[in-house]
Design an enzyme around this catalytic site. Structure first.
Site, PDB file in Angstrom:
ATOM      1  CG  ASP A  44      18.397  22.732  64.169  1.00 43.81           C
ATOM      2  OD1 ASP A  44      19.475  23.203  63.927  1.00 43.81           O
ATOM      3  OD2 ASP A  44      18.500  21.686  65.125  1.00 43.81           O
ATOM      4  CB  SER A  72      26.236  22.935  65.643  1.00 44.22           C
ATOM      5  OG  SER A  72      25.396  21.801  65.303  1.00 44.22           O
ATOM      6  CB  ALA A  73      27.372  27.645  65.839  1.00 43.47           C
ATOM      7  CB  CYS A  74      27.564  26.847  60.030  1.00 40.25           C
ATOM      8  SG  CYS A  74      29.156  26.229  60.730  1.00 40.25           S
ATOM      9  CE  LYS A  78      20.268  19.426  65.440  1.00 41.43           C
ATOM     10  NZ  LYS A  78      20.868  20.656  66.507  1.00 41.43           N
ATOM     11  NE  ARG A 123      31.372  29.050  61.987  1.00 45.49           N
ATOM     12  CZ  ARG A 123      31.087  30.414  62.752  1.00 45.49           C
ATOM     13  NH1 ARG A 123      31.917  31.187  62.397  1.00 45.49           N
ATOM     14  NH2 ARG A 123      29.963  30.695  62.713  1.00 45.49           N
ATOM     15  N   GLY A 150      20.391  19.819  73.213  1.00 44.67           N
ATOM     16  CA  GLY A 150      20.277  18.669  72.312  1.00 44.67           C
ATOM     17  C   GLY A 150      20.597  17.232  72.765  1.00 44.67           C
ATOM     18  CG  ASN A 173      22.143  34.713  62.194  1.00 43.61           C
ATOM     19  OD1 ASN A 173      21.834  35.692  62.281  1.00 43.61           O
ATOM     20  ND2 ASN A 173      22.449  33.963  63.152  1.00 43.61           N
ATOM     21  CE1 TYR A 187      23.036  23.426  75.176  1.00 39.33           C
ATOM     22  CE2 TYR A 187      23.353  21.693  74.098  1.00 39.33           C
ATOM     23  CZ  TYR A 187      23.161  22.975  73.887  1.00 39.33           C
ATOM     24  OH  TYR A 187      23.226  23.561  72.807  1.00 39.33           O
ATOM     25  NE  ARG A 239      24.554  18.945  69.076  1.00 40.87           N
ATOM     26  CZ  ARG A 239      25.481  18.866  68.258  1.00 40.87           C
ATOM     27  NH1 ARG A 239      26.133  17.799  68.349  1.00 40.87           N
ATOM     28  NH2 ARG A 239      26.061  19.729  67.493  1.00 40.87           N
ATOM     29  CB  SER A 273      24.543  31.317  76.250  1.00 42.92           C
ATOM     30  OG  SER A 273      24.829  32.206  75.428  1.00 42.92           O
ATOM     31  NE  ARG A 274      22.602  26.363  70.970  1.00 43.47           N
ATOM     32  CZ  ARG A 274      22.686  26.068  69.811  1.00 43.47           C
ATOM     33  NH1 ARG A 274      21.741  26.448  68.938  1.00 43.47           N
ATOM     34  NH2 ARG A 274      23.714  25.816  69.099  1.00 43.47           N
ATOM     35  CG  HIS A 308      21.680  19.969  61.282  1.00 43.00           C
ATOM     36  ND1 HIS A 308      22.955  20.182  61.614  1.00 43.00           N
ATOM     37  CD2 HIS A 308      20.871  20.978  62.066  1.00 43.00           C
ATOM     38  CE1 HIS A 308      23.051  21.004  62.654  1.00 43.00           C
ATOM     39  NE2 HIS A 308      21.783  21.285  62.929  1.00 43.00           N
TER      40      HIS A 308
HETATM   41  P1  GTP Z   1      22.742  25.444  65.437  1.00 39.96           P
HETATM   42  O1  GTP Z   1      21.534  26.168  66.251  1.00 39.96           O
HETATM   43  O2  GTP Z   1      23.807  25.275  66.553  1.00 39.96           O
HETATM   44  O3  GTP Z   1      22.494  24.575  64.590  1.00 39.96           O
HETATM   45  O4  GTP Z   1      23.179  26.780  64.638  1.00 39.96           O
HETATM   46  P2  GTP Z   1      22.905  27.883  63.252  1.00 39.96           P
HETATM   47  O5  GTP Z   1      23.323  27.027  62.308  1.00 39.96           O
HETATM   48  O6  GTP Z   1      21.388  28.007  63.407  1.00 39.96           O
HETATM   49  O7  GTP Z   1      23.891  28.926  63.523  1.00 39.96           O
HETATM   50  P3  GTP Z   1      23.203  30.563  64.017  1.00 39.96           P
HETATM   51  O8  GTP Z   1      22.332  31.146  62.677  1.00 39.96           O
HETATM   52  O9  GTP Z   1      22.942  30.599  65.236  1.00 39.96           O
HETATM   53  O10 GTP Z   1      24.597  31.414  63.705  1.00 39.96           O
HETATM   54  C1  GTP Z   1      25.613  31.085  64.372  1.00 39.96           C
HETATM   55  C2  GTP Z   1      26.736  32.063  64.395  1.00 39.96           C
HETATM   56  O11 GTP Z   1      27.279  32.486  63.225  1.00 39.96           O
HETATM   57  C3  GTP Z   1      26.523  33.404  65.170  1.00 39.96           C
HETATM   58  O12 GTP Z   1      27.464  33.948  65.855  1.00 39.96           O
HETATM   59  C4  GTP Z   1      26.063  34.337  63.980  1.00 39.96           C
HETATM   60  O13 GTP Z   1      26.362  35.766  64.321  1.00 39.96           O
HETATM   61  C5  GTP Z   1      27.129  33.701  63.060  1.00 39.96           C
HETATM   62  N1  GTP Z   1      26.575  33.891  61.552  1.00 39.96           N
HETATM   63  C6  GTP Z   1      25.266  33.606  60.983  1.00 39.96           C
HETATM   64  N2  GTP Z   1      25.342  33.927  59.799  1.00 39.96           N
HETATM   65  C7  GTP Z   1      26.307  34.637  59.420  1.00 39.96           C
HETATM   66  C8  GTP Z   1      27.020  35.315  58.381  1.00 39.96           C
HETATM   67  O14 GTP Z   1      26.392  35.304  57.345  1.00 39.96           O
HETATM   68  N3  GTP Z   1      28.309  35.626  58.237  1.00 39.96           N
HETATM   69  C9  GTP Z   1      29.090  35.707  59.210  1.00 39.96           C
HETATM   70  N4  GTP Z   1      30.109  36.194  59.168  1.00 39.96           N
HETATM   71  N5  GTP Z   1      28.427  35.050  60.600  1.00 39.96           N
HETATM   72  C10 GTP Z   1      27.396  34.579  60.540  1.00 39.96           C
HETATM   73  C1  SPV Z   2      23.018  22.359  67.340  1.00 39.46           C
HETATM   74  O1  SPV Z   2      24.115  21.740  67.873  1.00 39.46           O
HETATM   75  O2  SPV Z   2      23.039  21.900  66.052  1.00 39.46           O
HETATM   76  C2  SPV Z   2      21.725  22.733  67.727  1.00 39.46           C
HETATM   77  C3  SPV Z   2      21.598  22.858  69.239  1.00 39.46           C
HETATM   78  O3  SPV Z   2      20.904  23.015  67.031  1.00 39.46           O
HETATM   79  S1  SPV Z   2      21.222  21.399  70.161  1.00 39.46           S
HETATM   80  O4  SPV Z   2      19.927  21.286  70.231  1.00 39.46           O
HETATM   81  O5  SPV Z   2      21.857  21.451  71.205  1.00 39.46           O
HETATM   82  O6  SPV Z   2      21.693  20.362  69.209  1.00 39.46           O
HETATM   83 MN    MN Z   3      21.470  22.620  64.809  1.00 34.62          MN
END
Ligand code: GTP
Ligand code: SPV
Ligand code: MN
Length: 598
Positions: free
Chosen positions: A277, A248-250, A206, A406, A199, A254, A197, A69, A374-375, A226
């Site tokens: 999400d 995002s990505a936190c 979003k 984080r 988002g 998972n 791309y 994004r 990458s997704r 979110h």
């Molecule tokens: P968006 O789709 O961007 O909104 O991200 P998200 O919040 O869904 O994050 P996602 O679950 O894809 O995790 C992103 C990154 O965090 C990955 O590289 C995971 O491996 C890492 N991660 C997830 N959970 C944990 C955790 O409990 N501990 C650690 N150390 N890393 C984690």
């Molecule tokens: C984020 O960045 O929080 C995502 C991926 O979930 S996107 O749909 O590109 O916003």
């Molecule tokens: Mn997200």
């Protein structure tokens, strides 16, 4: 087609501007999907993957400058700048429409304009909102097909005069200098141009479900967040649902589909995934907060996803999935860093270039095969833990709201706020290190209130106020917690193993919600007594849990100063309750005798 006069007129008007060669209304059938895929294979927009190993799966690469994004090109276009607030980029609707019109004009020449009616939320639910996306990208249509409910079944309830969000998208030239992601909350419209791309272009996600929806939610008295939503079923069959906001990505994807850690298996919990999400939450007639996930798919980060970290995601993405910007292997399957397999000897990387394992760039760093952002796009229905309540019009009742970021330092593994108001302050002052999901300096700590900094469609100070008001309207508001899976030791390694093991923290959270366990009162909130986190079967180094729970007064005093700087951007508009909470926290630290309060 449709009976909706406004929709017909709008499609005509947009087509006059974009000048597509033809207009195709998407109905949502399987045959249509196959037809679109075939067309995209011919042009190279999509690559068919190995159908034996990955049935129904396709591959797509975005332009190299279009992999996350672009927040700096994302605007909230309200008549008054103060309505967008100090955390959003703002443009007047007049300027925004005229700038974008220039880029949209003739942008679909020689292309097809697809009309994609979609519903966020179960069709007909009180929660749900209808949108219609016009796009010149088959990739977008096929993603929307997985992520939302699309086609004919949406047009029917829209009827002659039903309301919908106007979502216009064109790839145009995929030129970053002619890229704009524009939101017009007062017109219930979104215009996105120059990107391909996720988002930026899956406008139901979003753009509609957070930016436009948060604006509507304030007017209509609900919350668009979110957040992941998950259910934790106890051995007696009772299910508690939680919602968690991480940037995002936190770790939302998972956590949402967590598998039980070995050590806790015999306790017999079961996890139910509702969403990974976005959460839309309303106060129901029982006075508590209920949530739906408006989406029907996952758009998840690939790198790091493997059978150890997220086995349920791995099972979900074996079929009918779209892979974006991962490494393409010679046998027509895919690979990414920290996935299940060893790196292949060679392949085609996310940029479309030949790639060999061990290749280094000019600085001697390994060249990744898959882009860090990458997704995969995959239907929730394929997830082994998919909740049986996904289609329920009332959603699920929420017992706890969890905020998290984080943070290498400062924030302990978990703490509980003292009240709803205190919890709103905790969410409002959240911060996290920047990840690959956003363009910009990675690792820099930035404030990201409620994980909504890039997604709040109006003035964030008013958003805090709305949160405070929602709390006062509930008879039984959820308890609010904060977690941090990412605290590091002096060698920069994570202290907490995370992933499955996070259930141990959720267990404590639910015990707190049900008044089953005492906790230690600290200036920042309640933290667990170390004995109350069940560590059965987990070998943490001695003293690690205690270290994860340390509250360092010096660091917190510094944090308080940083929060004060952040508040300044809102000037007089910040709700006094937030300032009161800040002052109260400062006072609690001042009254504390020792330097380390743990
Ligand atoms: P968006 O789709 O961007 O909104 O991200 P998200 O919040 O869904 O994050 P996602 O679950 O894809 O995790 C992103 C990154 O965090 C990955 O590289 C995971 O491996 C890492 N991660 C997830 N959970 C944990 C955790 O409990 N501990 C650690 N150390 N890393 C984690
Ligand atoms: C984020 O960045 O929080 C995502 C991926 O979930 S996107 O749909 O590109 O916003
Ligand atoms: Mn997200």
């Amino acid at each position: 087609m449709t009976e909706n006069k406004k929709l017909k007129e709008w499609v005509k008007e947009m087509a006059n501007m974009c000048r597509p060669e033809r207009i195709v209304w998407i109905e949502g059938s399987e045959e249509e999907k196959i037809r679109l895929e075939k067309e995209a294979f011919l042009t190279g927009e999509l690559i068919q993957l190995n159908q034996e190993k990955l049935p129904g799966c396709v591959y797509h690469r975005t332009a190299v400058n279009d992999v996350a994004r672009t927040e700096h090109l994302t605007f909230i276009c309200t008549k008054k700048q103060e309505d967008a607030g100090p955390t959003n980029n703002w443009m007047s609707p007049k300027d925004a429409y005229s700038k974008a019109k220039e880029i949209f004009s003739g942008s679909m020449k020689g292309r097809t304009m697809y009309v994609v009616p979609f519903s966020m939320g179960p069709i007909g639910s009180e929660f749900s909102k209808v949108g219609v996306e016009l796009t010149d990208s088959i990739y977008v249509v096929l993603n929307m097909r997985i992520m939302t409910r699309i086609g004919k079944s949406v047009l029917e309830p829209l009827g002659k005069d039903g309301k919908f969000t106007e979502c216009l998208h064109s790839k145009a030239e995929l030129d970053i200098n002619k890229r704009l992601i524009l939101h017009f909350p007062q017109d219930n419209a979104i215009w996105s141009v120059g990107s391909g791309y996720g988002g930026n272009v899956l406008l139901g996600k979003k753009c509609l479900s957070l930016r436009i929806a948060s604006y509507l939610a304030r007017d209509e008295g609900w919350l668009a967040e979110h957040m992941l939503i998950m259910g934790i079923e106890e051995p007696d069959g009772h299910i508690e649902y939680i919602a968690a906001a991480f940037p995002s990505a936190c770790g939302k994807t998972n956590l949402a589909m967590l598998v039980l850690p070995q050590g806790l298996k015999k306790k017999g919990y079961k996890i139910w995934t509702v969403g990974d999400d976005i959460a839309w939450m309303r106060i129901d007639t029982d006075g508590s907060l209920w949530a739906i996930n408006p989406e029907t798919g996952f758009f998840g980060v690939a790198p790091g996803t493997n059978s150890h970290t997220n086995p349920n995601a791995m099972k979900t993405i074996q079929r009918n999935s779209i892979y974006t910007n991962v490494l393409l292997k010679k046998d027509g399957t895919v690979w990414w860093e920290d996935g299940d397999e060893e790196a292949p000897k060679e392949g085609i990387d996310w940029r479309g270039l030949p790639w060999k394992s061990g290749m280094l760039d000019e600085n001697g760093k390994p060249i990744p095969g898959a882009h860090p952002n990458s997704r995969f796009t995959a239907p929730i229905s394929q997830c082994p833990t998919a909740s049986f309540r996904l289609e329920q019009h009332h959603g699920v009742p929420i017992s706890a709201i969890i905020f998290g970021g984080r943070r290498a330092h400062l924030a302990p593994l978990v703490y509980e706020s003292f009240s709803w108001q205190h919890g709103v302050y905790v969410g409002a002052t959240m911060a996290s290190e920047r990840t690959a999901a956003q363009f910009g300096l990675q690792g820099e700590v930035r404030r990201d209130p409620m994980a909504m900094l890039p997604f709040c469609g109006y003035n964030m100070a008013d958003y805090f106020r709305h949160w405070l008001q929602m709390g006062s309207k509930m008879i039984k508001p959820p308890k609010i917690f904060h977690v941090n899976w990412f605290r590091t030791n002096e060698r920069g390694k994570f202290i907490w193993p995370g992933f499955s093991e996070n259930l141990r923290v959720l267990e404590w959270i639910l015990e707190r919600c049900n008044n089953k366990v005492e906790a230690e009162k600290t200036p920042i909130g309640y933290i667990p007594y170390a004995k109350d986190i069940d560590l059965t079967g987990l070998e943490l180094p001695k003293g690690a849990l205690e270290r994860l729970l340390v509250i360092d007064k010096k660091q917190w005093l510094q944090e308080l100063e940083e929060q004060k700087d952040f508040f300044k951007i809102f000037s007089d508009n910040l709700p006094c309750e937030i300032i009161e909470e800040w002052q109260a926290l400062k006072k609690r630290f001042a009254n504390l005798k020792t330097l380390n309060a743990s």
